[in-house]
Design a protein around this motif. Sequence first.
Motif, mmCIF file in Angstrom:
data_model
loop_
_atom_site.group_PDB
_atom_site.id
_atom_site.type_symbol
_atom_site.label_atom_id
_atom_site.label_comp_id
_atom_site.label_asym_id
_atom_site.label_seq_id
_atom_site.Cartn_x
_atom_site.Cartn_y
_atom_site.Cartn_z
ATOM 1 N N ASP A 195 71.535 49.341 84.822
ATOM 2 C CA ASP A 195 70.548 49.669 85.850
ATOM 3 C C ASP A 195 69.124 49.333 85.448
ATOM 4 O OD1 ASP A 195 71.954 50.363 88.065
ATOM 5 O OD2 ASP A 195 71.702 52.516 87.858
ATOM 6 N N ALA A 196 68.934 48.646 84.346
ATOM 7 C CA ALA A 196 67.601 48.209 83.924
ATOM 8 C C ALA A 196 67.769 47.048 82.963
ATOM 9 C CB ALA A 196 66.832 49.356 83.255
ATOM 10 N N VAL A 197 66.713 46.296 82.793
ATOM 11 C CA VAL A 197 66.728 45.210 81.813
ATOM 12 C C VAL A 197 66.547 45.843 80.434
ATOM 13 C CG1 VAL A 197 65.542 43.137 81.022
ATOM 14 C CG2 VAL A 197 65.780 43.574 83.467
ATOM 15 N N PRO A 198 67.491 45.640 79.507
ATOM 16 C CA PRO A 198 67.362 46.254 78.180
ATOM 17 C C PRO A 198 66.103 45.775 77.453
ATOM 18 C CG PRO A 198 69.591 45.463 78.527
ATOM 19 C CD PRO A 198 68.762 44.919 79.653
ATOM 20 N N GLN A 199 65.375 46.740 76.894
ATOM 21 C CA GLN A 199 64.176 46.466 76.106
ATOM 22 C C GLN A 199 64.250 47.280 74.828
ATOM 23 O OE1 GLN A 199 60.729 47.339 78.463
ATOM 24 N NE2 GLN A 199 61.252 45.869 80.062
ATOM 25 N N VAL A 200 63.706 46.732 73.760
ATOM 26 C CA VAL A 200 63.740 47.401 72.463
ATOM 27 C C VAL A 200 63.045 48.766 72.565
ATOM 28 C CG1 VAL A 200 63.017 47.284 70.051
ATOM 29 C CG2 VAL A 200 63.802 45.219 71.218
ATOM 30 N N GLY A 201 63.741 49.806 72.113
ATOM 31 C CA GLY A 201 63.174 51.145 72.075
ATOM 32 C C GLY A 201 63.134 51.872 73.402
ATOM 33 N N ARG A 202 63.641 51.269 74.468
ATOM 34 C CA ARG A 202 63.621 51.909 75.783
ATOM 35 C C ARG A 202 65.039 52.216 76.244
ATOM 36 N NH1 ARG A 202 58.933 50.510 79.756
ATOM 37 N NH2 ARG A 202 57.262 50.839 78.275
ATOM 38 N N ALA A 203 65.153 53.289 77.018
ATOM 39 C CA ALA A 203 66.457 53.710 77.530
ATOM 40 C C ALA A 203 66.960 52.725 78.585
ATOM 41 C CB ALA A 203 66.351 55.105 78.133
ATOM 42 N N THR A 204 68.235 52.370 78.486
ATOM 43 C CA THR A 204 68.885 51.513 79.472
ATOM 44 C C THR A 204 70.067 52.277 80.053
ATOM 45 O OG1 THR A 204 68.314 49.530 78.200
ATOM 46 C CG2 THR A 204 70.061 49.302 79.849
ATOM 47 N N PRO A 205 69.994 52.663 81.339
ATOM 48 C CA PRO A 205 71.128 53.341 81.952
ATOM 49 C C PRO A 205 72.243 52.347 82.271
ATOM 50 C CG PRO A 205 69.137 53.525 83.309
ATOM 51 C CD PRO A 205 68.837 52.582 82.210
ATOM 52 N N ILE A 206 73.474 52.742 81.972
ATOM 53 C CA ILE A 206 74.648 51.945 82.302
ATOM 54 C C ILE A 206 75.533 52.818 83.188
ATOM 55 C CG2 ILE A 206 76.663 50.717 81.426
ATOM 56 C CD1 ILE A 206 75.122 50.295 78.813
#
Length: 181
Positions: free
Chosen positions: A68-79
């Motif tokens: 549900d978001a573009v993965p970024q270093v140190g940031r939460a990525t919902p799957i």
Amino acid sequence: MNIRRSNSMLAVACLALATLSVPAAADGEAEARNAKPRQPAVQHRNAPMTTAAQKPGSSGVKLQYRLDAVPQVGRATPIVLQFDHVTEAEGATVRLSAERGLTLEGNSTLTLPKGKRTTATVVVVSEGEGLAYLNVFITQGGASSAISIPVQTGTAAPALKSTGEMKPVPGGDSIITMPVK
């Protein structure tokens, strides 16, 4: 008469501008209205789900997923995970595990009830650029499935370590020789 017409036209124009500047309040999500818009996340929420392949002899539980978001270093990525086809009376169990490079936040186990579609959102945090996997292990009625969901952070492509060397053979082909371990 011309004065009234211009005043009413001005009033209609002002009302139209005021209406356009008011945020939509019908969605029922106060946080979403007050939060800063995040265009990449909105694009992913509308993305179709990916259906994981099922192998013969697997648990039989169908898994679909999407980031549900573009993965970024140190940031939460919902799957978002969606499970179907739970047929056993006692349901099915799910165990989640993140490979090196990802951190799983929250619960690492789920219980799936019989006959119901279950949707769960898990959150992972990328520790660096590259490709890492969220592993989903599903057990139902003694049978198991293992699915790896790829999480690509940044543009760093995965690189294979070369342990051998390329050598030509008499027929014109080339082979990679590798040491025996």
